[in-house]
Design a protein around this motif. Sequence first.
Motif, PDB file in Angstrom:
ATOM      1  N   ASP A  40      23.256  18.850  42.426  1.00  0.00           N
ATOM      2  CA  ASP A  40      24.406  19.308  41.652  1.00  0.00           C
ATOM      3  C   ASP A  40      25.690  19.335  42.481  1.00  0.00           C
ATOM      4  O   ASP A  40      26.796  19.397  41.924  1.00  0.00           O
TER       5      ASP A  40
ATOM      6  N   ALA B 225      28.316  13.839  44.832  1.00  0.00           N
ATOM      7  CA  ALA B 225      29.093  12.930  43.996  1.00  0.00           C
ATOM      8  C   ALA B 225      29.539  11.743  44.835  1.00  0.00           C
ATOM      9  O   ALA B 225      29.344  11.714  46.060  1.00  0.00           O
TER      10      ALA B 225
ATOM     11  N   ASP C  33      22.806  11.875  41.386  1.00  0.00           N
ATOM     12  CA  ASP C  33      23.460  10.956  40.468  1.00  0.00           C
ATOM     13  C   ASP C  33      24.631  10.253  41.159  1.00  0.00           C
ATOM     14  O   ASP C  33      25.716  10.820  41.289  1.00  0.00           O
TER      15      ASP C  33
ATOM     16  N   ARG D  48      28.086   9.790  39.343  1.00  0.00           N
ATOM     17  CA  ARG D  48      29.023  10.909  39.192  1.00  0.00           C
ATOM     18  C   ARG D  48      30.180  10.702  40.166  1.00  0.00           C
ATOM     19  O   ARG D  48      29.998  10.710  41.370  1.00  0.00           O
ATOM     20  N   GLU D  49      31.363  10.509  39.626  1.00  0.00           N
ATOM     21  CA  GLU D  49      32.507  10.151  40.462  1.00  0.00           C
ATOM     22  C   GLU D  49      33.552  11.260  40.507  1.00  0.00           C
ATOM     23  O   GLU D  49      33.806  11.927  39.511  1.00  0.00           O
TER      24      GLU D  49
END
Length: 240
Positions: free
Chosen positions: A184, A187, A229, A232-233
């Motif tokens: 979480d 990124a 992920d 995710r940017e």
Amino acid sequence: MTRAGEETYMTYEQSGRHGEVSVTTDGLPDWLDPVVRAADTVQPHQLSRFLPPESGRGRQSAVLILFGEGDRGPELLLMERAGTLRSHAGQPSFPGGALDPEDGDPATTGPLRAALREAEEETGLDPSGVQPFGVLPKLYIPVSGFVVTPVLGWWRTPSPVGAVDPAETARVFTVPVADLTDPDNRATALHPSGHAGPAFLVEGALVWGFTAGVIDRILHFAGWERPWDRTREVPLDWRA
């Protein structure tokens, strides 16, 4: 629990920059074993595509990647640069900087002394409580021309830290490794130049660039990385 073996540590004299300094794995906590193995086996190209020029050009520097143990387990020491600086303003980083002549030979113990000296100057930590246990291959930062030696350290005897010079450093903080490995908090950072690289959203900061890249590789080769992920940017401000 610590690693078996005689505990022999480096010494660092405040008044003598050329005091004894060495790298040893004696007495390290067991959880650092994967980092030690990674440091012994990782190749330069596995850490970064930006490697020192074959011409030998570049300003020699060093950073201290300092592992400690806090209330939530293993953690890393980071600092956030002042927002008023011309370059890297507000960017989290490892303590470190350019080698000074008094640090000694850049090819031997110079980077060790520089990493400890800069960490003391920037964060106020007591370098006598730091045990260097490994050195990663030299890397290169093209935008600044720095050839960087990452020095791995174990914060054997923690000492108080904080921003020594507010004009240079906004704050000094530690980040639990558990937060760095939390999917979480991960990124991909997008720089206005088009460069994309790993990033961490931890302790109210966005860690990106060289620092995030090194952390990402340490987590990977130590076997601590968890699936995250990569789509995710997080776009970086145009001033970054």
